[in-house]
Each structure stands twice: as structure tokens, then as C-alpha cells.
Design a protein around this motif. Structure first.
Motif, PDB file in Angstrom:
ATOM      1  N   GLU A 274       0.834  -1.201   0.000  1.00 29.51           N
ATOM      2  CA  GLU A 274       0.000   0.000   0.000  1.00 29.51           C
ATOM      3  C   GLU A 274       0.868   1.250   0.000  1.00 29.51           C
ATOM      4  N   PRO A 275       0.431   2.299  -0.693  1.00 23.85           N
ATOM      5  CA  PRO A 275       1.181   3.555  -0.687  1.00 23.85           C
ATOM      6  C   PRO A 275       1.232   4.146   0.716  1.00 23.85           C
ATOM      7  N   VAL A 276       2.319   4.810   1.006  1.00 26.98           N
ATOM      8  CA  VAL A 276       2.498   5.469   2.296  1.00 26.98           C
ATOM      9  C   VAL A 276       2.808   6.935   2.032  1.00 26.98           C
ATOM     10  N   ALA A 277       2.087   7.817   2.675  1.00 30.24           N
ATOM     11  CA  ALA A 277       2.348   9.245   2.550  1.00 30.24           C
ATOM     12  C   ALA A 277       3.053   9.724   3.810  1.00 30.24           C
ATOM     13  N   MET A 278       4.104  10.500   3.612  1.00 29.04           N
ATOM     14  CA  MET A 278       4.862  11.039   4.733  1.00 29.04           C
ATOM     15  C   MET A 278       5.127  12.512   4.493  1.00 29.04           C
ATOM     16  N   THR A 279       5.148  13.276   5.558  1.00 27.55           N
ATOM     17  CA  THR A 279       5.569  14.664   5.482  1.00 27.55           C
ATOM     18  C   THR A 279       6.937  14.743   6.146  1.00 27.55           C
TER      19      THR A 279
ATOM     20  N   VAL B 147       9.143   6.045  -5.536  1.00 22.68           N
ATOM     21  CA  VAL B 147       9.028   7.234  -4.690  1.00 22.68           C
ATOM     22  C   VAL B 147       8.496   8.384  -5.533  1.00 22.68           C
ATOM     23  N   MET B 148       7.599   9.170  -4.947  1.00 22.42           N
ATOM     24  CA  MET B 148       7.163  10.403  -5.578  1.00 22.42           C
ATOM     25  C   MET B 148       7.368  11.524  -4.568  1.00 22.42           C
ATOM     26  N   LEU B 149       8.091  12.553  -4.974  1.00 21.95           N
ATOM     27  CA  LEU B 149       8.276  13.727  -4.116  1.00 21.95           C
ATOM     28  C   LEU B 149       7.322  14.813  -4.571  1.00 21.95           C
TER      29      LEU B 149
ATOM     30  N   GLY C 164      14.576  22.117  -2.527  1.00 20.76           N
ATOM     31  CA  GLY C 164      15.704  21.203  -2.628  1.00 20.76           C
ATOM     32  C   GLY C 164      15.370  19.774  -3.020  1.00 20.76           C
ATOM     33  N   LYS C 165      14.174  19.539  -3.535  1.00 16.36           N
ATOM     34  CA  LYS C 165      13.789  18.172  -3.927  1.00 16.36           C
ATOM     35  C   LYS C 165      14.718  17.633  -5.005  1.00 16.36           C
ATOM     36  N   SER C 166      14.865  18.351  -6.082  1.00 19.40           N
ATOM     37  CA  SER C 166      15.703  17.893  -7.208  1.00 19.40           C
ATOM     38  C   SER C 166      17.165  17.777  -6.809  1.00 19.40           C
ATOM     39  N   ASP C 167      17.661  18.753  -6.073  1.00 19.34           N
ATOM     40  CA  ASP C 167      19.060  18.706  -5.641  1.00 19.34           C
ATOM     41  C   ASP C 167      19.326  17.493  -4.754  1.00 19.34           C
ATOM     42  N   SER C 168      18.388  17.183  -3.871  1.00 17.45           N
ATOM     43  CA  SER C 168      18.558  16.019  -2.994  1.00 17.45           C
ATOM     44  C   SER C 168      18.618  14.725  -3.801  1.00 17.45           C
ATOM     45  N   ILE C 169      17.763  14.619  -4.807  1.00 11.29           N
ATOM     46  CA  ILE C 169      17.735  13.409  -5.634  1.00 11.29           C
ATOM     47  C   ILE C 169      19.015  13.295  -6.446  1.00 11.29           C
ATOM     48  N   ARG C 170      19.469  14.407  -7.035  1.00  7.41           N
ATOM     49  CA  ARG C 170      20.724  14.371  -7.787  1.00  7.41           C
ATOM     50  C   ARG C 170      21.895  13.987  -6.887  1.00  7.41           C
TER      51      ARG C 170
ATOM     52  N   LEU D 174      11.997  14.028 -14.531  1.00 10.74           N
ATOM     53  CA  LEU D 174      10.791  14.225 -15.331  1.00 10.74           C
ATOM     54  C   LEU D 174       9.879  15.221 -14.636  1.00 10.74           C
ATOM     55  N   ARG D 175       9.537  16.259 -15.333  1.00  8.72           N
ATOM     56  CA  ARG D 175       8.594  17.249 -14.812  1.00  8.72           C
ATOM     57  C   ARG D 175       7.222  16.880 -15.343  1.00  8.72           C
ATOM     58  N   MET D 176       6.462  16.151 -14.551  1.00  6.41           N
ATOM     59  CA  MET D 176       5.186  15.613 -15.004  1.00  6.41           C
ATOM     60  C   MET D 176       4.208  16.702 -15.433  1.00  6.41           C
ATOM     61  N   SER D 177       4.288  17.862 -14.828  1.00  6.21           N
ATOM     62  CA  SER D 177       3.377  18.949 -15.201  1.00  6.21           C
ATOM     63  C   SER D 177       3.640  19.441 -16.621  1.00  6.21           C
ATOM     64  N   LEU D 178       4.794  19.095 -17.190  1.00  2.00           N
ATOM     65  CA  LEU D 178       5.125  19.526 -18.546  1.00  2.00           C
ATOM     66  C   LEU D 178       4.849  18.450 -19.588  1.00  2.00           C
ATOM     67  N   LEU D 179       4.361  17.278 -19.144  1.00  2.00           N
ATOM     68  CA  LEU D 179       4.121  16.160 -20.054  1.00  2.00           C
ATOM     69  C   LEU D 179       2.640  15.854 -20.170  1.00  2.00           C
ATOM     70  N   ASN D 180       2.264  15.321 -21.303  1.00  2.00           N
ATOM     71  CA  ASN D 180       0.923  14.798 -21.529  1.00  2.00           C
ATOM     72  C   ASN D 180       0.977  13.285 -21.369  1.00  2.00           C
ATOM     73  N   PRO D 181      -0.150  12.634 -21.090  1.00  2.00           N
ATOM     74  CA  PRO D 181      -0.135  11.172 -20.966  1.00  2.00           C
ATOM     75  C   PRO D 181       0.485  10.473 -22.175  1.00  2.00           C
ATOM     76  N   VAL D 182       0.241  10.972 -23.376  1.00  2.00           N
ATOM     77  CA  VAL D 182       0.797  10.353 -24.574  1.00  2.00           C
ATOM     78  C   VAL D 182       2.317  10.460 -24.605  1.00  2.00           C
ATOM     79  N   ASP D 183       2.876  11.480 -23.950  1.00  2.00           N
ATOM     80  CA  ASP D 183       4.327  11.622 -23.907  1.00  2.00           C
ATOM     81  C   ASP D 183       4.968  10.450 -23.169  1.00  2.00           C
ATOM     82  N   LEU D 184       4.288   9.899 -22.208  1.00  2.00           N
ATOM     83  CA  LEU D 184       4.818   8.773 -21.443  1.00  2.00           C
ATOM     84  C   LEU D 184       4.529   7.434 -22.117  1.00  2.00           C
TER      85      LEU D 184
END
Length: 90
Positions: free
Chosen positions: A5-10, A30-32, A39-45, A58-68
Motif C-alpha cells: 500500500e502507498p504510504v504518505a509522509m511529510t 518514490v514520488m516527491l 531542494g527536492k531535485s538537488d537532494s535526488i541528484r 521528469l517534470r510531469m506537469s510539462l508532459l501529456n499522458p501520450v508523452d509517457l
């Protein structure tokens, strides 16, 4: 195999790095999510560099479903999909 099951954490960014590393070891996705500039991207890099693993940003807000999904192609009378080149092939 039992469904996980997915787990959400703050978490603060520093805590997130540790949690992400644990998820990587457990082979869990993982989804941030958070506001820009914290600092999300910097931490991942940084984690990718430490683990000597590639990072695909991947910046999901810049993609359409067909792009994936990729480009549809006909193969043997059926529709197949050519995956986008920016996604891992394995």
C-alpha cells in the motif's frame, strides 16, 4: 506476493533523503511533492551521485499522458508502442 500500500509522509528535505534511500533498497517507487525551491531535485541528484545511479528528472506537469506512452506503431496487425527515449529501457 502481498500488495504494498502507498504510504504518505511529510518530511523535511534532509529526512526525505534517508527515506528515499530506504525505498531504493526495498525497490519501492518514490514520488516527491512539495513547493518549488525547497531542494527536492538537488537532494535526488545528490543521492544519485552518492549511489552512482543515473537520475532521470521528469517534470510531469510539462508532459501529456501520450508523452509517457510513446508513439503508436502497427506491428503484425496490432498496435505496439515505441517508448520515449527519455525513459529507461530496462
Amino acid at each position: 506476493m502481498a500488495k504494498k500500500e502507498p504510504v504518505a509522509m511529510t518530511l523535511k528535505v534532509g529526512q526525505a533523503k534517508e527515506a528515499i534511500q530506504a525505498c531504493m533498497e526495498a525497490k519501492l517507487p518514490v514520488m516527491l511533492w512539495g513547493p518549488p525551491g525547497i531542494g527536492k531535485s538537488d537532494s535526488i541528484r545528490q543521492l544519485g551521485k552518492e549511489q552512482e545511479r543515473p537520475v532521470i528528472d521528469l517534470r510531469m506537469s510539462l508532459l501529456n499522458p501520450v508523452d509517457l506512452r510513446g508513439v503508436p506503431v502497427a506491428r503484425d496487425g496490432k498496435t505496439d508502442w515505441w517508448a520515449p527515449c527519455f525513459l529507461p529501457q530496462k
